[in-house]
Design a protein around this motif. Structure first.
Motif, PDB file in Angstrom:
ATOM      1  N   GLN A  21       0.837  -1.205   0.000  1.00  0.00           N
ATOM      2  CA  GLN A  21       0.000   0.000   0.000  1.00  0.00           C
ATOM      3  C   GLN A  21       0.869   1.251   0.000  1.00  0.00           C
ATOM      4  N   THR A  24       2.659   1.713  -3.528  1.00  0.00           N
ATOM      5  CA  THR A  24       1.767   2.169  -4.618  1.00  0.00           C
ATOM      6  C   THR A  24       1.373   3.631  -4.461  1.00  0.00           C
ATOM      7  N   THR A  25       1.313   4.125  -3.249  1.00  0.00           N
ATOM      8  CA  THR A  25       0.930   5.534  -3.064  1.00  0.00           C
ATOM      9  C   THR A  25       2.117   6.477  -3.012  1.00  0.00           C
ATOM     10  N   TRP A  26       3.280   5.998  -2.584  1.00  0.00           N
ATOM     11  CA  TRP A  26       4.397   6.905  -2.347  1.00  0.00           C
ATOM     12  C   TRP A  26       5.388   6.998  -3.503  1.00  0.00           C
ATOM     13  N   LYS A  29       5.709   7.752 -10.340  1.00  0.00           N
ATOM     14  CA  LYS A  29       5.226   6.961 -11.484  1.00  0.00           C
ATOM     15  C   LYS A  29       6.382   6.341 -12.271  1.00  0.00           C
ATOM     16  N   LYS A  32       7.674   3.223 -10.571  1.00  0.00           N
ATOM     17  CA  LYS A  32       6.738   2.100 -10.647  1.00  0.00           C
ATOM     18  C   LYS A  32       6.723   1.491 -12.042  1.00  0.00           C
ATOM     19  N   THR A  37       5.434  -3.745  -8.630  1.00  0.00           N
ATOM     20  CA  THR A  37       5.245  -3.422  -7.218  1.00  0.00           C
ATOM     21  C   THR A  37       5.929  -4.433  -6.302  1.00  0.00           C
TER      22      THR A  37
END
Length: 161
Positions: A21, A24-26, A29, A32, A37
């Protein structure tokens, strides 16, 4: 840096779902897109288990490391900005520009914050105050050119403290 930020927020909790979690938020782009992930989850988890749980770093020192990294990487965000009426020098005449003062030196930028000229602190040989709100920097580059910059008095006060 991701492991440092996760450790600051969650201490030694290495739950895969919680790390996923966070990742994916921190993560940006671009990061990633380079790896999936799961790769980043494993990297953060390994860093925490191998380094942070052994050394038990102080949270304050981790925060300081993140700020220092950001200040060196994105130094314009840590700048103090001053409006400049006019810059004159040999083959240079700019008006309505901005001077950004930061840990790397000075950036002379246009209104859209595009850097026109970067000057490190060692390039400035003299700073003097002119009439009322004018400041004159004497700068020498490899070609021994000198520039005069007119700016606000508050910049002069900051330079001389």
């Amino acid at each position: 840096m991701a492991a440092q930020k996760y450790y600051i927020d969650n201490s030694a909790n290495t739950d895969d779902h919680k790390i996923e979690q966070f990742v994916t938020t921190w993560l940006p782009k671009e990061q990633k897109e380079t790896h999936d992930t799961k790769f980043w989850v494993n990297k953060v988890k390994d860093e925490i288990q191998n380094d942070f749980l052994k050394d038990k770093p102080n949270v304050t020192s981790l925060k300081a490391d993140i700020v220092t990294f950001a200040m060196n990487k994105w130094y314009n965000l840590f700048s103090r900005f001053y409006d400049v009426a006019k810059i004159q020098g040999p083959n240079v005449s700019w008006s309505d520009v901005i001077i950004g003062v930061n840990c790397k030196g000075y950036n002379i930028m246009d209104i859209k914050e595009n850097v026109k000229l970067h000057l490190s602190f060692v390039e400035i040989t003299n700073v003097t105050k002119g009439r009322c709100v004018c400041i004159y920097f004497v700068l020498y580059d490899l070609l021994s050119l000198s520039f005069s910059v007119k700016s606000l008095y508050s910049l002069y006060k900051q330079l001389n403290t």
